[in-house]
Write an enzyme that holds these catalytic residues in place. Structure first.
Site, PDB file in Angstrom:
ATOM      1  CG  ASP A   1     -29.874  -8.484  41.862  1.00 48.50           C
ATOM      2  OD1 ASP A   1     -30.453  -7.529  42.412  1.00 48.50           O
ATOM      3  OD2 ASP A   1     -29.373  -9.448  42.493  1.00 48.50           O
TER       4      ASP A   1
ATOM      5  CG  ASP B   1     -32.011 -10.696  47.130  1.00 47.09           C
ATOM      6  OD1 ASP B   1     -32.016 -11.057  48.304  1.00 47.09           O
ATOM      7  OD2 ASP B   1     -30.977 -10.775  46.421  1.00 47.09           O
TER       8      ASP B   1
ATOM      9  CE  LYS C   1     -28.848 -11.968  40.463  1.00 45.14           C
ATOM     10  NZ  LYS C   1     -29.399 -12.534  41.712  1.00 45.14           N
TER      11      LYS C   1
ATOM     12  N   GLY D   1     -28.404 -16.896  45.726  1.00 42.35           N
ATOM     13  CA  GLY D   1     -27.088 -17.333  46.191  1.00 42.35           C
ATOM     14  C   GLY D   1     -26.340 -16.161  46.782  1.00 42.35           C
TER      15      GLY D   1
ATOM     16  CB  SER E   1     -25.829 -14.072  39.691  1.00 39.66           C
ATOM     17  OG  SER E   1     -25.656 -12.731  40.094  1.00 39.66           O
TER      18      SER E   1
ATOM     19  CE  LYS F   1     -25.705  -9.496  41.460  1.00 42.42           C
ATOM     20  NZ  LYS F   1     -26.592  -9.396  42.628  1.00 42.42           N
TER      21      LYS F   1
ATOM     22  CE  LYS G   1     -29.554 -13.784  47.506  1.00 49.21           C
ATOM     23  NZ  LYS G   1     -28.989 -12.420  47.437  1.00 49.21           N
TER      24      LYS G   1
ATOM     25  CD  GLU H   1     -32.329 -10.768  42.387  1.00 49.35           C
ATOM     26  OE1 GLU H   1     -32.103 -11.336  41.291  1.00 49.35           O
ATOM     27  OE2 GLU H   1     -31.779 -11.116  43.451  1.00 49.35           O
TER      28      GLU H   1
HETATM   29  O1  OSB Z   1     -28.269  -9.963  45.188  1.00 48.49           O
HETATM   30  O2  OSB Z   1     -28.365 -11.980  44.643  1.00 48.49           O
HETATM   31  C1  OSB Z   1     -27.710 -11.033  45.093  1.00 48.49           C
HETATM   32  C2  OSB Z   1     -24.112 -12.120  45.702  1.00 48.49           C
HETATM   33  C3  OSB Z   1     -23.829 -11.455  46.865  1.00 48.49           C
HETATM   34  C4  OSB Z   1     -24.791 -10.638  47.425  1.00 48.49           C
HETATM   35  C5  OSB Z   1     -26.032 -10.493  46.799  1.00 48.49           C
HETATM   36  C6  OSB Z   1     -26.323 -11.171  45.644  1.00 48.49           C
HETATM   37  C7  OSB Z   1     -25.336 -11.971  45.066  1.00 48.49           C
HETATM   38  C8  OSB Z   1     -25.503 -12.659  43.793  1.00 48.49           C
HETATM   39  C9  OSB Z   1     -24.652 -13.860  43.527  1.00 48.49           C
HETATM   40  O3  OSB Z   1     -26.246 -12.285  42.913  1.00 48.49           O
HETATM   41  C10 OSB Z   1     -25.426 -15.083  43.330  1.00 48.49           C
HETATM   42  C11 OSB Z   1     -24.517 -16.295  43.334  1.00 48.49           C
HETATM   43  O4  OSB Z   1     -24.256 -16.856  44.417  1.00 48.49           O
HETATM   44  O5  OSB Z   1     -24.059 -16.660  42.260  1.00 48.49           O
HETATM   45 MG    MG Z   2     -30.236 -10.124  44.468  1.00 54.08          MG
END
Ligand code: OSB
Ligand code: MG
Length: 369
Positions: free
Chosen positions: A188, A238, A161, A290, A135, A163, A262, A213
């Site tokens: 995401d 999510d 992925k 995560g 991510s 953001k 999660k 996402e």
């Molecule tokens: O939306 O998946 C998410 C981290 C903090 C809060 C929300 C998200 C995330 C990540 C990080 O996308 C995923 C990771 O742990 O690498």
């Molecule tokens: Mg997410």
């Protein structure tokens, strides 16, 4: 098993690189860590809530208060035979699944250690390694994003992925898709769009993303169903999924076709496994999300992701992507995009206590009543 005592801490751990999402930039994690003690064994879990309620409603100091005042007192000294007994002791309290999950997950670790088995075996998983993606936070430029994607593809990560947020969406996806025509690519949005922005979401639909996402509100499924009916690309939920019932309802109305699980968000491993099973019954794949976990939460995630319907690469990438030094002694590192499942009893990792002490900003011990 009787829970003899518990220790609750909060640590602050600096991220190696700032992590930017549509809800802000994180440079460090504030992580609550729970240890449950029973018959000379120790079970570990970490909380995945953010320091402030930016992702969902839960946040660290709220969770710590709840654990101190209400959750831990109902667990200490109680006779708990299975993880369901833990949930039953806490069921009168609404919501707060991330806080409850800390207890449930620490109990699973204890329970597996008491049987001298790796956690994945008790959960019913069979894989010895799991496929992993990354991510990537929002970067300063398109070129910086491209270089970061290249680096992680070179390391073997199986899915990238990105953001996104309004103003950093179609342009970056077009640029990255053009540079990497065959990459397994997803985005995401962390809930930052509404149906009013349908045109940009439809533009994203043209780039062969594996899924989009959580584009819409953190507590919505209805608008996601409306959006899904207008897109070829699958929506992955999510934030909107807190329970097996949420999963059933979302998949029933077509709010998405993929579920990010999660374990903290849904209230622990039992509930995570139920979400997994509901999704499977709908033919919907799941993957393990995560929350920038330390080694404790990362190890829990890896064990969960050995279940059979985790068919897409998860966000459980190498510890060294997040931390200069992790709080556990064992490396959790991928090789060619595969994360090996720790094979010791329980979650299979041990704590670097000296390092944890140096990071601790709060600590309290809870004796048996
Ligand atoms: O939306 O998946 C998410 C981290 C903090 C809060 C929300 C998200 C995330 C990540 C990080 O996308 C995923 C990771 O742990 O690498
Ligand atoms: Mg997410």
């Amino acid at each position: 098993m009787q829970i003899d005592t518990a220790e609750l801490r909060v640590i602050k751990l600096q991220l190696l690189h700032p992590f930017e999402t549509s809800f802000g930039v994180e440079t460090e994690r504030t992580i609550p860590i729970l240890t449950l003690y029973s018959q000379g064994l120790e079970g570990y879990a970490e909380g995945v809530m953010e320091a402030l309620p930016l992702y969902r409603e839960e946040f660290v100091s709220g969770a710590v208060s709840l654990l101190k005042e209400s959750l831990l007192p109902r667990i200490l000294g109680a006779d708990l035979v299975t993880p369901q007994d833990v949930l039953d002791r806490l069921v009168m309290f609404r919501g707060n699944r991330m806080a409850k999950a800390m207890i449930e997950m620490a109990f699973w670790d204890l329970w597996a250690k008491s049987q001298n088995l790796p956690l994945c075996r008790l959960l019913g998983g069979s894989r010895e390694r799991i496929p992993v993606g990354v991510s990537l936070g929002i970067q300063k430029s398109l070129e910086a994003t491209r270089d970061l994607v290249q680096k992680h593809l070179d390391q073997g990560y199986k899915r990238i992925k990105l953001k996104i947020k309004p103003g950093w969406d179609a342009q970056v996806v077009r640029f990255i898709r053009h540079a990497f025509p065959d990459a397994d690519l997803t985005v995401d949005a962390n809930s930052c769009y509404s149906l009013a922005e349908l045109p940009v979401l439809q533009e994203l639909d043209e780039y062969q993303l594996d899924y989009i996402e959580q584009p819409l509100a953190y507590d919505d499924i209805l608008d996601h169903a409306r959006l899904q009916s207008r897109l070829k690309t699958s929506i992955c939920l999510d934030e909107s999924i807190l329970s097996p019932e949420d999963t059933r309802k979302a998949l029933e109305i077509g709010a998405g076709r993929v579920i990010n699980i999660k374990v903290g968000r849904v209230g622990g491993h039992l509930e995570a496994r139920r979400v997994h099973d509901v999704a499977q019954s709908f033919g919907a794949p799941v993957w393990c999300g995560g929350m920038l976990e330390s080694g404790i939460g990362r190890a829990h995630n890896i064990h969960l992701a050995t279940l059979p319907n985790f068919t897409k690469p998860g966000d459980t990438s190498s510890s060294s992507r997040y931390w200069k030094q992790d709080i556990i002694n064992e490396p959790l590192e991928t090789s060619d995009g595969w994360m090996p499942v720790p094979q010791g009893a329980g979650i299979g990792v041990t704590l670097n206590r000296v390092f944890i002490d140096s990071l601790t900003i709060y600590r309290e011990n809870f004796p048996k009543p």
